[in-house]
Design a protein around this motif. Structure first.
Motif, short mmCIF file in Angstrom:
data_model
loop_
_atom_site.label_atom_id
_atom_site.label_comp_id
_atom_site.label_asym_id
_atom_site.label_seq_id
_atom_site.Cartn_x
_atom_site.Cartn_y
_atom_site.Cartn_z
N ILE A 33 0.84 -1.20 0.00
CA ILE A 33 0.00 0.00 0.00
C ILE A 33 0.87 1.26 0.00
N ALA A 34 1.92 1.26 0.83
CA ALA A 34 2.82 2.41 0.88
C ALA A 34 3.48 2.63 -0.47
N SER A 35 3.85 1.55 -1.15
CA SER A 35 4.44 1.68 -2.48
C SER A 35 3.44 2.27 -3.47
N ARG A 36 2.20 1.85 -3.38
CA ARG A 36 1.18 2.39 -4.28
C ARG A 36 1.02 3.91 -4.06
N ALA A 37 1.01 4.31 -2.81
CA ALA A 37 0.89 5.74 -2.51
C ALA A 37 2.06 6.52 -3.09
N ARG A 38 3.28 5.97 -2.98
CA ARG A 38 4.46 6.66 -3.53
C ARG A 38 4.34 6.83 -5.04
N VAL A 39 3.94 5.77 -5.73
CA VAL A 39 3.87 5.84 -7.19
C VAL A 39 2.76 6.78 -7.64
#
Length: 495
Positions: free
Chosen positions: A271-277
């Motif tokens: 989820i954190a990676s999705r937010a970054r992208v």
């Protein structure tokens, strides 16, 4: 905190009279602010991220009700709505009337749901304790409308992608003139301590680990020691003091299990990676994240870290329209997440998202369960159905969803697209009208309902569904009333 747009809109609030602002007046102000946020290009309704935030938010609301922090009156009158913003700045902010803003930048840096619950619980407590209304009731009458206009002008200049030198200079001037207002509207130290105390109780009541609060405060404290490079607006609106830090550390230590380590959970890392992208970091950064999945750093990472890196790589490649690489990364991700049900679900949904982006709705549909009723999978299934020109199976599920979630504008618009694909223009127009109601754009909603009524009356329109026609006529009258009330409020504000 209240962001600049909220502070500016506070100045156009209709007369509050003496004493504390009423719940109705605060909700009215919140709606005014939310209406502007809904129109912002950076407003983001990503079903996966929204589901993540909503799961935490709803648990906190339930805990606040159980503890008596959320009164029945506020529960009924306020919106209790999260507004997600596509912004790399690490921030969350309470807004009037039960709205709360959350930046993707915050989701990207928190290490657990427990840390996120700490921030949301704190902001929720600002709302339930009526801190915003106290500030506005005290100060709003003393701030001229001109300052509000300056702040709105500063926002517009700051968001412009093509500012001239004079625009920049004007924005700086406006910012300087509005600086005094910032200090007046920031929460007091007593309010911050109260929000810390109540927010901690709410988040632990909701089942979140107390060490999440300690970890979040340590993260903020570390950023504060670095004098904040500007990416933590949360620190400027919620300055840390030694009292707040000591108080939170003491509270966390009093809870059982507070000394236990907080491992990185696999689905949270994704989820954190999705937010970054989705924060749009730029093409060069996206390419770095794609390449990172083949580095020695990746090989040394824990399973959760590897899942997060693979998710970022797959989604970044998708954003770059490099679908071959995106598929390869998604396949590796599915292998990495096998055996972890929440993470495996996110990996499968991402694989379907990539197939939809690549123009392969049949492949996407094969990855999805059209009978699933969770919002992210349902929305992807609807998009696949539209692209495959087979809308019928998804009309019922979306229609059932908006029956219980009438303020879900995105689902209303998707339902309208399904109706269009089924050659049902009347229902499609009504769905579009309801989507506008959901984002508080009553004028646009009125125009769409009028278009539906005109379509029904058009010669040669064919048989009319009288049940649908009755709904359209009733909703049209209701929205007319909302438009008149909105215009009356605006006239009051201009006096």
């Amino acid at each position: 905190m209240m962001p600049p747009v909220a502070r500016a809109q506070a100045q156009v609030l209709p007369g509050m009279g003496d004493g504390e602002m009423t719940a109705s007046a605060e909700r009215q102000l919140g709606d005014t602010i939310a209406r502007q946020i809904f129109r912002d290009n950076d407003f983001l309704d990503d079903p996966v991220l929204v589901e993540y935030i909503q799961d935490i938010w709803q648990k906190l609301l339930a805990a606040a009700r159980l503890r008596g922090e959320l009164t029945p009156e506020l529960d009924e009158r306020f919106a209790w709505t999260i507004l997600l913003g596509r912004d790399r700045d690490i921030n969350a902010f309470a807004l009037p009337g039960g709205y709360m803003g959350v930046n993707t930048g915050l989701i990207a840096v928190v290490g657990s749901r427990d840390e996120m619950a700490t921030v949301l619980g704190h902001e929720l407590s600002h709302i339930t304790q009526r801190h915003i209304s106290r500030i506005l009731s005290r100060d709003a009458r003393n701030m001229p409308l001109m300052v509000a206009a300056m702040v709105l002008g500063m926002l517009a200049a700051a968001k412009s992608n093509s500012r001239s030198g004079s625009d920049v200079g004007q924005a700086v001037m406006m910012g300087g003139q509005a600086a005094a207002m910032q200090n007046q509207l920031n929460f007091s130290r007593d309010m911050e301590r109260e929000a810390d105390r109540i927010g901690f109780g709410v988040m632990t009541q909701a089942g979140y680990a107390p060490q999440g609060a300690a970890a979040m405060f340590e993260k903020l404290q570390y950023a504060s020691r670095l004098n904040d490079n500007g990416s933590y607006p949360y620190l400027r609106s919620h300055p840390l003091t030694t009292e707040r830090i000591a108080d939170m550390q003491g509270r966390a230590q009093l809870k059982p299990g507070a000394d236990a380590a907080m491992p990185l959970v696999m689905d949270h890392a994704m989820i954190a990676s999705r937010a970054r992208v989705l924060s749009r970091p730029g093409v060069d950064v996206l390419r770095v994240w794609v390449q990172a999945a083949g580095t020695t750093e990746f090989a040394k990472g824990s399973p959760a870290q590897q899942a997060g890196m693979l998710y970022a790589a797959a989604l970044s490649a998708n954003e770059l329209k490099d679908y071959g690489v995106a598929r390869d990364m998604a396949a590796r991700l599915r292998e990495r997440t096998a055996g972890n049900a929440p993470a495996a679900r996110l990996a499968r949904l991402l694989a379907a998202e990539i197939e939809l982006s690549a123009g392969q709705p049949a492949r996407a549909g094969a990855l999805l369960d059209a009978k699933a009723r969770d919002r992210p999978e349902m929305m992807l299934s609807a998009q696949a159905a539209i692209a495959a020109r087979n809308p019928a199976p998804m009309v019922g599920p979306l229609r059932d969803w908006v029956a219980t979630h009438p303020r879900d504008a995105t689902v209303w618009r998707t339902l309208g697209m399904l109706y269009t694909a089924q050659d049902e223009p009347l229902r499609a127009i009504r769905a579009d009208a309801e989507a506008n109601v959901a984002i508080l754009d009553y004028v646009a909603a009125r125009d769409r309902f009028k278009a539906a009524q005109d379509l029904m009356r058009r010669p040669g329109a064919g048989p009319v569904d009288h049940y649908e026609a009755s709904i359209i006529d009733t909703r049209s009258r209701e929205v007319d009333i909302l438009v008149r009330e909105q215009h009356a409020e605006e006239k009051k504000a201009q006096r």
